[in-house]
Design a protein around this motif. Structure first.
Motif, PDB file in Angstrom:
ATOM      1  N   ALA A   1       0.821  -1.210   0.000  1.00 24.05           N
ATOM      2  CA  ALA A   1       0.000   0.000   0.000  1.00 24.05           C
ATOM      3  C   ALA A   1       0.853   1.257   0.000  1.00 24.05           C
ATOM      4  O   ALA A   1       0.512   2.251  -0.661  1.00 24.05           O
ATOM      5  N   ALA A   2       1.954   1.250   0.725  1.00 26.76           N
ATOM      6  CA  ALA A   2       2.814   2.435   0.788  1.00 26.76           C
ATOM      7  C   ALA A   2       3.385   2.772  -0.583  1.00 26.76           C
ATOM      8  O   ALA A   2       3.489   3.949  -0.952  1.00 26.76           O
ATOM      9  N   ALA A   3       3.758   1.751  -1.352  1.00 23.97           N
ATOM     10  CA  ALA A   3       4.296   1.988  -2.690  1.00 23.97           C
ATOM     11  C   ALA A   3       3.227   2.557  -3.620  1.00 23.97           C
ATOM     12  O   ALA A   3       3.529   3.359  -4.514  1.00 23.97           O
ATOM     13  N   CYS A   4       1.982   2.144  -3.418  1.00 20.05           N
ATOM     14  CA  CYS A   4       0.891   2.703  -4.228  1.00 20.05           C
ATOM     15  C   CYS A   4       0.709   4.190  -3.935  1.00 20.05           C
ATOM     16  O   CYS A   4       0.518   5.002  -4.842  1.00 20.05           O
ATOM     17  N   LEU A   5       0.792   4.550  -2.657  1.00 21.09           N
ATOM     18  CA  LEU A   5       0.555   5.925  -2.242  1.00 21.09           C
ATOM     19  C   LEU A   5       1.770   6.818  -2.452  1.00 21.09           C
ATOM     20  O   LEU A   5       1.630   8.025  -2.654  1.00 21.09           O
ATOM     21  N   ASP A   6       2.963   6.231  -2.386  1.00 19.36           N
ATOM     22  CA  ASP A   6       4.206   7.002  -2.541  1.00 19.36           C
ATOM     23  C   ASP A   6       5.207   6.153  -3.313  1.00 19.36           C
ATOM     24  O   ASP A   6       6.039   5.444  -2.718  1.00 19.36           O
ATOM     25  N   PRO A   7       5.132   6.185  -4.660  1.00 15.14           N
ATOM     26  CA  PRO A   7       5.970   5.300  -5.479  1.00 15.14           C
ATOM     27  C   PRO A   7       7.469   5.442  -5.222  1.00 15.14           C
ATOM     28  O   PRO A   7       8.231   4.494  -5.436  1.00 15.14           O
ATOM     29  N   GLY A   8       7.918   6.600  -4.759  1.00 13.89           N
ATOM     30  CA  GLY A   8       9.343   6.797  -4.540  1.00 13.89           C
ATOM     31  C   GLY A   8       9.819   6.351  -3.181  1.00 13.89           C
ATOM     32  O   GLY A   8      11.022   6.439  -2.876  1.00 13.89           O
ATOM     33  N   ARG A   9       8.900   5.831  -2.380  1.00 19.39           N
ATOM     34  CA  ARG A   9       9.233   5.441  -1.014  1.00 19.39           C
ATOM     35  C   ARG A   9      10.060   4.154  -1.004  1.00 19.39           C
ATOM     36  O   ARG A   9       9.847   3.244  -1.802  1.00 19.39           O
ATOM     37  N   ARG A  10      11.008   4.074  -0.060  1.00 18.20           N
ATOM     38  CA  ARG A  10      11.802   2.856   0.095  1.00 18.20           C
ATOM     39  C   ARG A  10      10.902   1.721   0.567  1.00 18.20           C
ATOM     40  O   ARG A  10      10.107   1.884   1.482  1.00 18.20           O
ATOM     41  N   ARG A  11      11.033   0.577  -0.067  1.00 13.56           N
ATOM     42  CA  ARG A  11      10.157  -0.559   0.247  1.00 13.56           C
ATOM     43  C   ARG A  11      10.510  -1.170   1.593  1.00 13.56           C
ATOM     44  O   ARG A  11      11.673  -1.418   1.901  1.00 13.56           O
TER      45      ARG A  11
ATOM     46  N   PRO B   1      -6.639   6.508  13.059  1.00 14.41           N
ATOM     47  CA  PRO B   1      -5.311   7.109  13.237  1.00 14.41           C
ATOM     48  C   PRO B   1      -5.176   7.777  14.603  1.00 14.41           C
ATOM     49  O   PRO B   1      -6.171   8.262  15.164  1.00 14.41           O
ATOM     50  N   ALA B   2      -3.964   7.851  15.119  1.00  8.03           N
ATOM     51  CA  ALA B   2      -3.732   8.418  16.444  1.00  8.03           C
ATOM     52  C   ALA B   2      -4.173   9.867  16.538  1.00  8.03           C
ATOM     53  O   ALA B   2      -4.667  10.312  17.578  1.00  8.03           O
ATOM     54  N   ASP B   3      -4.015  10.630  15.460  1.00  6.20           N
ATOM     55  CA  ASP B   3      -4.392  12.041  15.502  1.00  6.20           C
ATOM     56  C   ASP B   3      -5.833  12.294  15.067  1.00  6.20           C
ATOM     57  O   ASP B   3      -6.241  13.444  14.909  1.00  6.20           O
ATOM     58  N   PHE B   4      -6.589  11.225  14.874  1.00  5.28           N
ATOM     59  CA  PHE B   4      -7.991  11.405  14.474  1.00  5.28           C
ATOM     60  C   PHE B   4      -8.791  12.094  15.578  1.00  5.28           C
ATOM     61  O   PHE B   4      -9.574  13.003  15.320  1.00  5.28           O
TER      62      PHE B   4
ATOM     63  N   PHE C   1      -1.037   6.958   7.490  1.00  2.00           N
ATOM     64  CA  PHE C   1      -0.593   5.584   7.219  1.00  2.00           C
ATOM     65  C   PHE C   1       0.894   5.541   6.911  1.00  2.00           C
ATOM     66  O   PHE C   1       1.625   4.675   7.420  1.00  2.00           O
ATOM     67  N   LEU C   2       1.364   6.463   6.080  1.00  2.00           N
ATOM     68  CA  LEU C   2       2.777   6.455   5.701  1.00  2.00           C
ATOM     69  C   LEU C   2       3.687   6.756   6.890  1.00  2.00           C
ATOM     70  O   LEU C   2       4.852   6.328   6.917  1.00  2.00           O
ATOM     71  N   ARG C   3       3.173   7.463   7.891  1.00  2.00           N
ATOM     72  CA  ARG C   3       3.960   7.770   9.088  1.00  2.00           C
ATOM     73  C   ARG C   3       3.843   6.688  10.168  1.00  2.00           C
ATOM     74  O   ARG C   3       4.663   6.656  11.088  1.00  2.00           O
TER      75      ARG C   3
ATOM     76  N   ASN D   1     -11.148   0.632  10.734  1.00  2.00           N
ATOM     77  CA  ASN D   1     -11.680   1.566   9.738  1.00  2.00           C
ATOM     78  C   ASN D   1     -10.535   2.267   9.012  1.00  2.00           C
ATOM     79  O   ASN D   1     -10.620   2.558   7.811  1.00  2.00           O
ATOM     80  N   PHE D   2      -9.486   2.564   9.754  1.00  2.00           N
ATOM     81  CA  PHE D   2      -8.293   3.193   9.202  1.00  2.00           C
ATOM     82  C   PHE D   2      -7.738   2.356   8.047  1.00  2.00           C
ATOM     83  O   PHE D   2      -7.465   2.869   6.956  1.00  2.00           O
ATOM     84  N   GLY D   3      -7.611   1.051   8.267  1.00  2.00           N
ATOM     85  CA  GLY D   3      -7.030   0.186   7.255  1.00  2.00           C
ATOM     86  C   GLY D   3      -7.829   0.144   5.965  1.00  2.00           C
ATOM     87  O   GLY D   3      -7.271   0.229   4.865  1.00  2.00           O
ATOM     88  N   VAL D   4      -9.142   0.011   6.063  1.00  2.00           N
ATOM     89  CA  VAL D   4      -9.958  -0.066   4.846  1.00  2.00           C
ATOM     90  C   VAL D   4     -10.020   1.306   4.165  1.00  2.00           C
ATOM     91  O   VAL D   4     -10.110   1.389   2.937  1.00  2.00           O
ATOM     92  N   ALA D   5      -9.945   2.388   4.942  1.00  2.00           N
ATOM     93  CA  ALA D   5      -9.865   3.718   4.332  1.00  2.00           C
ATOM     94  C   ALA D   5      -8.576   3.840   3.518  1.00  2.00           C
ATOM     95  O   ALA D   5      -8.589   4.330   2.376  1.00  2.00           O
ATOM     96  N   VAL D   6      -7.472   3.369   4.082  1.00  2.00           N
ATOM     97  CA  VAL D   6      -6.195   3.382   3.360  1.00  2.00           C
ATOM     98  C   VAL D   6      -6.299   2.539   2.091  1.00  2.00           C
ATOM     99  O   VAL D   6      -5.794   2.924   1.020  1.00  2.00           O
ATOM    100  N   LEU D   7      -6.962   1.391   2.186  1.00  2.00           N
ATOM    101  CA  LEU D   7      -7.162   0.544   1.004  1.00  2.00           C
ATOM    102  C   LEU D   7      -7.772   1.343  -0.136  1.00  2.00           C
ATOM    103  O   LEU D   7      -7.315   1.271  -1.283  1.00  2.00           O
TER     104      LEU D   7
END
Length: 360
Positions: free
Chosen positions: A106-116, A137-140, A165-167, A182-188
């Motif tokens: 999922a992280a690569a989908c959202l940020d293609p340049g991110r280290r795997r 999320p914690a800051d929700f 999610f990325l953090r 809910n966080f996970g499916v929202a990220v999906l």
């Protein structure tokens, strides 16, 4: 004035819609009586219990409020977390058509340049609640608190969901523990949209809503005349239409009872559907947990055993409405239950709907 669990006089609307020939028999009379009893047990302004049995539909409506101008069975209701059944089917469709595999990080989908990552969170982890993410999320909470009783999710937009999610750093390796999120499916939803270059709403319309003929289903309120109005715990105070913010995939769907029955009927009889493979895929167990592995999950549904075979279901709630969707292949039965009052302690709504579907 009527009692709290008694429908307002004249508020009951009983509709039988036959998709197959045949007159009413003893079974139909019994079913209508069961639905009437279920509606009467729910203390809410508007209540709908709808059943499809072997293609024949029976609906019973009521509630503590006067009947709305538009019949209750024609209103669109917020289904909250039951929206995840739509998300699961959409992902299954994309996998069956070769657009995705489900193994995409999922992280690569959202940020293609991110280290795997060494152990990445995949789309499959997100839809099965095994990504190691918290419910929200914690800051929700600090962001949502000023509008906690009116519009908490609307204060948390899509970009914050992706950024949170990325953090986030998971405590457990993805795929090893189940925690409803809910966080996970929202990220999906955001990851799938990024991977396909297509907005979630457009994907849902193209792969689920239009192919299944769900013209009475949407992801936001559109018409005050046909969108059911939710109510607080007291059953009297109207609530604002639910705004899912960045959590569209996790809980934004609103639909008419008939659209929801159509959606469930497709799961009961996949053969002949252009989506047959995806419909069969979302009935297949992908996760077993708990003592004796009693808790079984698919990509889209909770699955419990009955004497005749498995039943599949998902419930949901917003700030002013509740929903229960379920189906049983062994009896050819689909059930939709909806009401317009916020969940409260010892609420009988889900238990009533579950028991009705579980009956032999």
């Amino acid at each position: 004035m009527t009692g709290p669990s008694t429908p307002w006089p004249g508020a009951e609307e009983d509709r039988d819609h036959s998709l197959k020939g045949g007159g009413l028999g003893t079974d139909d009379t019994t079913l209508r009586a069961r639905l009437e009893s279920a509606v009467g047990a729910i203390d809410a302004p508007d209540v709908v219990f709808a059943v499809s049995r072997s293609g024949r539909r029976t609906l019973h409506c009521g509630g503590t409020a006067p009947p709305p101008r538009v019949p209750r069975q024609d209103l669109r209701y917020e289904i909250g977390s039951a929206s995840k059944a739509f998300a699961g089917l959409l992902l299954a469709q994309l996998i069956q058509r070769g657009v995705l595999t489900g193994g995409e990080p999922a992280a690569a989908c959202l940020d293609p340049g991110r280290r795997r990552d060494a152990d990445p969170v995949t789309l499959a982890h997100l839809i099965t609640h095994t990504a190691g993410l918290p419910a929200l999320p914690a800051d929700f909470y600090p962001r949502a608190l000023p509008a906690w009783r009116t519009n908490p999710y609307g204060r948390y937009p899509a970009e914050r969901v992706a950024d949170a999610f990325l953090r986030h750093r998971t405590r457990h390796r993805p795929g090893t523990r189940w925690h409803y999120s809910n966080f996970g499916v929202a990220v999906l939803g955001h990851a799938v949209a990024a991977a396909t270059g297509t907005a979630w709403e457009e994907l849902l319309g193209a792969h689920v809503l239009r192919p299944f003929g769900l013209s009475g289903t949407a992801l936001r309120a559109e018409d005050p005349k046909t969108d059911a109005v939710g109510h607080g715990k007291d059953g009297r105070t109207p609530t604002l239409a639910f705004d899912a913010g960045g959590f569209q995939a996790a809980g934004a769907v609103r639909a008419t009872p008939h659209d929801l029955l159509t959606f469930l009927e497709a799961h009961l009889d996949p053969d002949g559907s252009p989506s047959a493979d995806a419909l069969r895929a979302v009935r297949t167990p992908v996760l077993r947990r708990g003592p004796g592995h009693r808790h079984v999950h698919t990509m889209a549904w909770f699955r419990h055993p009955t004497n005749g075979g498995p039943m599949y279901f998902h419930s949901g709630a917003t700030l002013g409405q509740q929903a229960f969707l379920g189906f049983r292949p062994d009896t050819g039965t689909a059930l939709v239950a909806l009401c317009t009052r916020r969940f409260r302690a010892r609420d009988p709504f889900v238990a009533t709907a579950y028991a009705l579907l579980a009956e032999e």
